[in-house]
Design a protein around this motif. Structure first.
Motif, PDB file in Angstrom:
ATOM      1  N   ARG A 101      -5.943   7.117   8.971  1.00 33.56           N
ATOM      2  CA  ARG A 101      -6.727   7.746   7.902  1.00 33.56           C
ATOM      3  C   ARG A 101      -6.517   9.253   7.896  1.00 33.56           C
ATOM      4  NH1 ARG A 101     -13.258   7.102   6.786  1.00 33.56           N
ATOM      5  NH2 ARG A 101     -13.439   8.804   5.247  1.00 33.56           N
ATOM      6  N   GLU A 102      -6.668   9.883   9.042  1.00 37.60           N
ATOM      7  CA  GLU A 102      -6.546  11.343   9.121  1.00 37.60           C
ATOM      8  C   GLU A 102      -5.166  11.812   8.673  1.00 37.60           C
ATOM      9  OE1 GLU A 102      -6.644  14.929  12.496  1.00 37.60           O
ATOM     10  OE2 GLU A 102      -7.143  12.859  13.050  1.00 37.60           O
ATOM     11  N   VAL A 103      -4.130  11.143   9.170  1.00 33.33           N
ATOM     12  CA  VAL A 103      -2.771  11.588   8.865  1.00 33.33           C
ATOM     13  C   VAL A 103      -2.418  11.295   7.402  1.00 33.33           C
ATOM     14  CG1 VAL A 103      -0.342  11.405   9.501  1.00 33.33           C
ATOM     15  CG2 VAL A 103      -2.094  11.248  11.268  1.00 33.33           C
ATOM     16  N   ALA A 104      -2.802  10.135   6.903  1.00 35.57           N
ATOM     17  CA  ALA A 104      -2.513   9.795   5.508  1.00 35.57           C
ATOM     18  C   ALA A 104      -3.215  10.758   4.553  1.00 35.57           C
ATOM     19  CB  ALA A 104      -2.927   8.365   5.217  1.00 35.57           C
ATOM     20  N   LEU A 105      -4.469  11.085   4.837  1.00 39.91           N
ATOM     21  CA  LEU A 105      -5.187  12.030   3.977  1.00 39.91           C
ATOM     22  C   LEU A 105      -4.557  13.414   4.026  1.00 39.91           C
ATOM     23  CD1 LEU A 105      -8.925  11.027   4.577  1.00 39.91           C
ATOM     24  CD2 LEU A 105      -7.413  10.373   2.692  1.00 39.91           C
ATOM     25  N   ALA A 106      -4.018  13.794   5.189  1.00 40.24           N
ATOM     26  CA  ALA A 106      -3.318  15.083   5.293  1.00 40.24           C
ATOM     27  C   ALA A 106      -2.075  15.087   4.411  1.00 40.24           C
ATOM     28  CB  ALA A 106      -2.957  15.362   6.750  1.00 40.24           C
ATOM     29  N   CYS A 107      -1.358  13.970   4.377  1.00 46.40           N
ATOM     30  CA  CYS A 107      -0.173  13.874   3.509  1.00 46.40           C
ATOM     31  C   CYS A 107      -0.575  13.927   2.038  1.00 46.40           C
ATOM     32  CB  CYS A 107       0.587  12.586   3.810  1.00 46.40           C
ATOM     33  SG  CYS A 107       1.434  12.566   5.408  1.00 46.40           S
ATOM     34  N   ILE A 108      -1.626  13.214   1.688  1.00 46.22           N
ATOM     35  CA  ILE A 108      -2.087  13.202   0.304  1.00 46.22           C
ATOM     36  C   ILE A 108      -2.498  14.603  -0.130  1.00 46.22           C
ATOM     37  CG2 ILE A 108      -3.924  12.373  -1.226  1.00 46.22           C
ATOM     38  CD1 ILE A 108      -3.855   9.742   0.424  1.00 46.22           C
ATOM     39  N   ALA A 109      -3.204  15.318   0.733  1.00 48.43           N
ATOM     40  CA  ALA A 109      -3.672  16.668   0.401  1.00 48.43           C
ATOM     41  C   ALA A 109      -2.513  17.620   0.131  1.00 48.43           C
ATOM     42  CB  ALA A 109      -4.544  17.214   1.531  1.00 48.43           C
ATOM     43  N   THR A 120       0.848  -0.839  -2.458  1.00 43.36           N
ATOM     44  CA  THR A 120       0.022   0.369  -2.459  1.00 43.36           C
ATOM     45  C   THR A 120      -0.983   0.331  -1.318  1.00 43.36           C
ATOM     46  OG1 THR A 120      -1.649  -0.639  -3.879  1.00 43.36           O
ATOM     47  CG2 THR A 120       0.210   0.485  -4.973  1.00 43.36           C
ATOM     48  N   ALA A 121      -1.670   1.453  -1.148  1.00 44.79           N
ATOM     49  CA  ALA A 121      -2.725   1.510  -0.143  1.00 44.79           C
ATOM     50  C   ALA A 121      -3.825   0.497  -0.455  1.00 44.79           C
ATOM     51  CB  ALA A 121      -3.297   2.925  -0.073  1.00 44.79           C
ATOM     52  N   ALA A 122      -4.168   0.344  -1.727  1.00 42.48           N
ATOM     53  CA  ALA A 122      -5.200  -0.619  -2.112  1.00 42.48           C
ATOM     54  C   ALA A 122      -4.766  -2.044  -1.787  1.00 42.48           C
ATOM     55  CB  ALA A 122      -5.514  -0.477  -3.598  1.00 42.48           C
ATOM     56  N   ASP A 123      -3.492  -2.336  -1.990  1.00 42.60           N
ATOM     57  CA  ASP A 123      -2.937  -3.650  -1.676  1.00 42.60           C
ATOM     58  C   ASP A 123      -2.972  -3.884  -0.170  1.00 42.60           C
ATOM     59  OD1 ASP A 123      -1.741  -6.080  -2.061  1.00 42.60           O
ATOM     60  OD2 ASP A 123       0.095  -5.307  -2.949  1.00 42.60           O
ATOM     61  N   GLY A 124      -2.533  -2.892   0.591  1.00 40.70           N
ATOM     62  CA  GLY A 124      -2.558  -2.992   2.046  1.00 40.70           C
ATOM     63  C   GLY A 124      -3.967  -3.164   2.588  1.00 40.70           C
ATOM     64  N   MET A 125      -4.928  -2.562   1.919  1.00 39.05           N
ATOM     65  CA  MET A 125      -6.327  -2.702   2.322  1.00 39.05           C
ATOM     66  C   MET A 125      -6.778  -4.155   2.204  1.00 39.05           C
ATOM     67  SD  MET A 125      -9.729  -0.886   0.715  1.00 39.05           S
ATOM     68  CE  MET A 125      -9.516  -1.722  -0.876  1.00 39.05           C
ATOM     69  N   GLN A 126      -6.345  -4.849   1.152  1.00 36.24           N
ATOM     70  CA  GLN A 126      -6.734  -6.245   0.981  1.00 36.24           C
ATOM     71  C   GLN A 126      -6.114  -7.134   2.058  1.00 36.24           C
ATOM     72  OE1 GLN A 126      -9.144  -7.159  -0.941  1.00 36.24           O
ATOM     73  NE2 GLN A 126      -9.301  -5.068  -1.750  1.00 36.24           N
ATOM     74  N   THR A 127      -4.893  -6.830   2.470  1.00 39.18           N
ATOM     75  CA  THR A 127      -4.288  -7.575   3.573  1.00 39.18           C
ATOM     76  C   THR A 127      -5.058  -7.344   4.857  1.00 39.18           C
ATOM     77  OG1 THR A 127      -2.061  -7.641   2.611  1.00 39.18           O
ATOM     78  CG2 THR A 127      -2.208  -7.748   5.006  1.00 39.18           C
ATOM     79  N   VAL A 169     -11.640  -1.435   7.345  1.00 35.35           N
ATOM     80  CA  VAL A 169     -11.563  -1.489   5.888  1.00 35.35           C
ATOM     81  C   VAL A 169     -12.076  -0.191   5.280  1.00 35.35           C
ATOM     82  CG1 VAL A 169     -12.442  -2.672   3.832  1.00 35.35           C
ATOM     83  CG2 VAL A 169     -11.725  -4.000   5.825  1.00 35.35           C
ATOM     84  N   GLU A 170     -13.073   0.425   5.934  1.00 38.05           N
ATOM     85  CA  GLU A 170     -13.620   1.690   5.428  1.00 38.05           C
ATOM     86  C   GLU A 170     -12.562   2.785   5.438  1.00 38.05           C
ATOM     87  OE1 GLU A 170     -16.736  -1.017   6.494  1.00 38.05           O
ATOM     88  OE2 GLU A 170     -15.057  -0.264   7.697  1.00 38.05           O
ATOM     89  N   ASP A 171     -11.801   2.882   6.513  1.00 35.86           N
ATOM     90  CA  ASP A 171     -10.728   3.875   6.572  1.00 35.86           C
ATOM     91  C   ASP A 171      -9.647   3.571   5.544  1.00 35.86           C
ATOM     92  OD1 ASP A 171     -12.006   5.259   8.557  1.00 35.86           O
ATOM     93  OD2 ASP A 171     -10.612   4.708  10.166  1.00 35.86           O
ATOM     94  N   ALA A 172      -9.324   2.293   5.404  1.00 36.03           N
ATOM     95  CA  ALA A 172      -8.311   1.904   4.412  1.00 36.03           C
ATOM     96  C   ALA A 172      -8.768   2.259   3.002  1.00 36.03           C
ATOM     97  CB  ALA A 172      -8.029   0.406   4.520  1.00 36.03           C
ATOM     98  N   ALA A 173     -10.049   2.036   2.724  1.00 35.22           N
ATOM     99  CA  ALA A 173     -10.583   2.362   1.400  1.00 35.22           C
ATOM    100  C   ALA A 173     -10.512   3.853   1.131  1.00 35.22           C
ATOM    101  CB  ALA A 173     -12.023   1.873   1.289  1.00 35.22           C
ATOM    102  N   ALA A 174     -10.768   4.663   2.148  1.00 33.29           N
ATOM    103  CA  ALA A 174     -10.692   6.118   1.974  1.00 33.29           C
ATOM    104  C   ALA A 174      -9.270   6.549   1.621  1.00 33.29           C
ATOM    105  CB  ALA A 174     -11.162   6.820   3.249  1.00 33.29           C
ATOM    106  N   ILE A 175      -8.283   5.941   2.270  1.00 35.31           N
ATOM    107  CA  ILE A 175      -6.883   6.248   1.960  1.00 35.31           C
ATOM    108  C   ILE A 175      -6.552   5.806   0.541  1.00 35.31           C
ATOM    109  CG2 ILE A 175      -4.484   5.763   2.569  1.00 35.31           C
ATOM    110  CD1 ILE A 175      -5.454   5.298   5.470  1.00 35.31           C
TER     111      ILE A 175
END
Length: 346
Positions: free
Chosen positions: A77-85, A319-326, A100-106
């Motif tokens: 979560r931390e690293v992915a959000l840093a990339c997004i920013a 996508t991240a949303a797809d990966g979250m469902q898995t 799932v909460e961390d995945a949802a944040a991403i």
């Protein structure tokens, strides 16, 4: 066209495998490596690229075109959000996160910003899977009725020298079965309910070594999955598909996935298509066709897909949303096994 500059964040076994893939690619170049361990610095020097202990420092100073995140799950979560920013498209290794909460944040940050975050479920990029999805999409199997998956293999004792692999969360459900859950979703459709039983009877570790799973899909089909990492058996995608050089070639072809529908059936990884040419009846002859396909390296295909996403030539396959469902469905397997209750997802 200039090569896509890709940074690798995390220089463990998976991160180094990504580095080797980047080195072989004509579309991208290794930009830098981030890894807090001293061995990471030595490895970066061997590769001839800058090293950073802190991923944020790498992203700020190197400004890569893309990144591959292969750090511990709890840091995704931390690293992915840093990339997004920083507007840097990335692949996050599976699972997308530890919760799932961390995945949802991403997923929410990626969708809000428009910065693509891909998830490293590399099997989707295998030509075998692409062909299987096309066959299913064309309706060759009719309506799916059932699927059976075998994922049985043997992890040697030295694999468990790392303590986390003997503890909850380090077992084959989250480490290995998540691939099968993603593949079922990709090929067969979304999962409605999950039932599961897990056992640690063979090794006696805190973590499971064997599991049996029953899925009911939204479309009504039923899926059974048999999992064990303490079985001296060849029936696993990793061994049978030949997609990874880490595993030796098998002496005989075996099947690991069996998909059945009202108009036909399909086995993987050999892509044998079964159907009736005339009357559909178990009293009538059934025909078998070996579907032709081109072999390929799904890890390289995944990397090249990232490059095309960076260049806005393709939309993300997962996508991240797809990966979250898995991830959600895989964690439901754990919950169902622990509680003995059916877990509803849809």
């Amino acid at each position: 066209m200039s090569k896509v500059a890709v940074a690798v964040i995390g220089a463990g076994a998976i991160g180094r495998a990504h580095v080797e893939t980047i080195r072989r690619s004509p579309l991208c170049a290794l930009a830098a490596i981030a890894e807090p361990a001293a061995s990471g610095k030595d490895y970066a020097e061997q590769q001839g690229v800058p090293w950073y202990a802190d991923p944020a420092d790498l992203l700020d100073r190197v400004k890569p075109d893309a990144a591959i995140i292969a750090t511990p799950n709890t840091t995704h979560r931390e690293v992915a959000l840093a990339c997004i920013a920083r507007n840097i498209p990335s692949i996050v290794e599976k699972p997308i996160a530890s919760t799932v909460e961390d995945a949802a944040a991403i997923a929410e940050a990626s969708e809000r910003s428009g910065v693509p975050i891909l998830v490293g479920h590399h099997r989707r990029h295998n030509p075998i899977i692409k062909k299987a999805r096309a066959i299913l999409g064309e309706g060759a199997l009719g309506r799916l009725t059932s699927a059976s998956v075998l994922y049985t293999f043997y992890k040697p004792p030295e694999y468990f020298e790392l303590a986390w692999r003997r503890q909850p969360g380090g077992g084959p459900i989250l480490i290995n079965l998540i691939h099968e859950i993603d593949l079922i979703r990709h090929l067969c459709g979304e999962i409605a309910t999950v039932q599961a039983v897990a056992s640690n009877a063979i090794r006696g570790f805190e973590v499971e070594d064997t599991a049996a799973v029953l899925l009911r899909l939204v479309g009504g089909a039923l899926v059974t999955l048999s999992l064990s990492d303490t079985a001296a058996a060849p029936w696993s995608w990793d061994l049978a598909s030949g997609e990874s050089p880490n595993y030796p070639p098998q002496p005989f072809s075996v099947q690991t996935h069996f998909l059945s529908g009202t108009e036909g059936a399909l086995t993987l990884p050999t892509l044998e298509h079964w159907n009736y040419n005339g009357t559909k009846s178990w009293f009538a002859p059934i025909s078998r066709e070996a579907v032709a396909f081109d072999r390929g390296d799904p890890y390289m295909e995944q990397l090249h897909h990232l490059c095309r996403v960076v260049r806005r030539e393709e939309a993300p396959l997962i996508t991240a949303a797809d990966g979250m469902q898995t991830l959600r469905a895989t964690l439901a397997v754990h919950k169902a096994a622990q509680t003995g209750q059916m877990v509803a997802l849809a």
